[in-house]
Scaffold this motif. Sequence first.
Motif, PDB file in Angstrom:
ATOM      1  N   PRO A  96      56.898  37.659  44.103  1.00 29.49           N
ATOM      2  CA  PRO A  96      55.943  37.338  43.047  1.00 29.49           C
ATOM      3  C   PRO A  96      56.526  36.322  42.069  1.00 29.49           C
ATOM      4  CG  PRO A  96      57.015  39.401  42.574  1.00 29.49           C
ATOM      5  CD  PRO A  96      57.533  38.959  43.915  1.00 29.49           C
TER       6      PRO A  96
ATOM      7  N   GLU B 212      55.797  34.361  38.028  1.00 31.27           N
ATOM      8  CA  GLU B 212      55.031  34.157  36.806  1.00 31.27           C
ATOM      9  C   GLU B 212      55.555  32.906  36.116  1.00 31.27           C
ATOM     10  OE1 GLU B 212      53.510  37.104  33.511  1.00 31.27           O
ATOM     11  OE2 GLU B 212      55.543  36.469  32.958  1.00 31.27           O
TER      12      GLU B 212
ATOM     13  N   ARG C 228      55.202  30.841  32.646  1.00 33.87           N
ATOM     14  CA  ARG C 228      54.731  31.182  31.306  1.00 33.87           C
ATOM     15  C   ARG C 228      54.253  29.971  30.522  1.00 33.87           C
ATOM     16  NH1 ARG C 228      59.619  34.326  28.850  1.00 33.87           N
ATOM     17  NH2 ARG C 228      60.774  32.684  29.955  1.00 33.87           N
TER      18      ARG C 228
ATOM     19  N   PHE D 281      46.468  32.045  43.138  1.00 33.08           N
ATOM     20  CA  PHE D 281      47.015  32.084  41.785  1.00 33.08           C
ATOM     21  C   PHE D 281      45.998  32.694  40.830  1.00 33.08           C
ATOM     22  CE2 PHE D 281      51.053  29.923  41.717  1.00 33.08           C
ATOM     23  CZ  PHE D 281      51.053  29.152  42.878  1.00 33.08           C
TER      24      PHE D 281
ATOM     25  N   ALA E  92      45.489  33.474  36.325  1.00 37.96           N
ATOM     26  CA  ALA E  92      46.030  33.315  34.978  1.00 37.96           C
ATOM     27  C   ALA E  92      45.199  34.152  34.033  1.00 37.96           C
ATOM     28  CB  ALA E  92      46.016  31.852  34.548  1.00 37.96           C
TER      29      ALA E  92
ATOM     30  N   HIS F 181      49.539  32.724  30.960  1.00 39.45           N
ATOM     31  CA  HIS F 181      50.549  32.751  32.019  1.00 39.45           C
ATOM     32  C   HIS F 181      49.915  32.690  33.404  1.00 39.45           C
ATOM     33  CE1 HIS F 181      53.102  33.475  28.725  1.00 39.45           C
ATOM     34  NE2 HIS F 181      53.117  34.800  28.740  1.00 39.45           N
TER      35      HIS F 181
ATOM     36  N   ARG G 137      50.239  33.468  37.484  1.00 34.68           N
ATOM     37  CA  ARG G 137      50.921  34.422  38.343  1.00 34.68           C
ATOM     38  C   ARG G 137      50.440  34.275  39.787  1.00 34.68           C
ATOM     39  NH1 ARG G 137      48.973  37.720  34.028  1.00 34.68           N
ATOM     40  NH2 ARG G 137      50.642  38.212  32.554  1.00 34.68           N
ATOM     41  N   LYS G 138      51.327  34.651  40.693  1.00 35.02           N
ATOM     42  CA  LYS G 138      50.939  34.789  42.091  1.00 35.02           C
ATOM     43  C   LYS G 138      51.751  35.935  42.667  1.00 35.02           C
ATOM     44  CE  LYS G 138      49.875  32.275  46.310  1.00 35.02           C
ATOM     45  NZ  LYS G 138      49.851  30.981  47.037  1.00 35.02           N
ATOM     46  N   PRO G 139      51.111  36.891  43.351  1.00 38.74           N
ATOM     47  CA  PRO G 139      51.830  38.077  43.816  1.00 38.74           C
ATOM     48  C   PRO G 139      52.783  37.804  44.977  1.00 38.74           C
ATOM     49  CG  PRO G 139      49.511  38.185  44.446  1.00 38.74           C
ATOM     50  CD  PRO G 139      49.661  36.995  43.569  1.00 38.74           C
TER      51      PRO G 139
END
Lengths: 115, 114
Positions: free
Chosen positions: A18, A20, A22, A63, A65, A75, A77-79
């Motif tokens: 994963p 993140e 920022r 993705f 956010a 932020h 994020r992608k798992p």
Amino acid sequence: AQSVTQLDSQVPVFEEAPVELRCNYSSSVSVYLFWYVQYPNQGLQLLLKYLSGSTLVESINGFEAEFNKSQTSFHLRKPSVHISDTAEYFCAVTSAQGGSEKLVFGKGTKLTVNP
Amino acid sequence: NAGVTQTPKFRILKIGQSMTLQCAQDMNHNYMYWYRQDPGMGLKLIYYSVGAGITDKGEVPNGYNVSRSTTEDFPLRLELAAPSQTSVYFCASTRERQIPGEQYFGPGTRLTVT
């Protein structure tokens, strides 16, 4: 006036981990928020945007956010990342009051996905 | 649609030389922008235009000039090139009141001034 701070200039991760990225912003008025992606030797492309409504926005390639007004953050994020996600990611902001539709960009975060 | 096109892709200039970076879009967008991108610094707005005949300065306009005689074209002029103008230059466009902030970028021009 608006400003954007991207807290990490480089983020190395392994494939399928994963991630993140920022982004914090500053503005005295309401804003629209964006993430743009730049693949090597290319121009920028819009990845996702927050205009209004649900604070969680998603892109077509996994993705997401989340707009957090109290923390003035957006932020990304992608798992589970892929090698092909290697790129530079830019957070951007514009005033929601309209006008010239100028974007203010952060300095960018280079995401490197390693096998 | 070709989208936003930029020429040339690469250019090396000597100090004091002049050149024009070309930008064209075929999407009938009325807003156009010029940015420069320096490593670790993100994108800085040089000039922008909200329509033919209307231009305005961005954050870093010194050393550059623009004109907008047509909707399609937005050239950027460097009159006396300086090493500080070594950068990658991107042109972008958008339609007013389309999707706020959704700018379409060209592939960039990499300029070196020596």
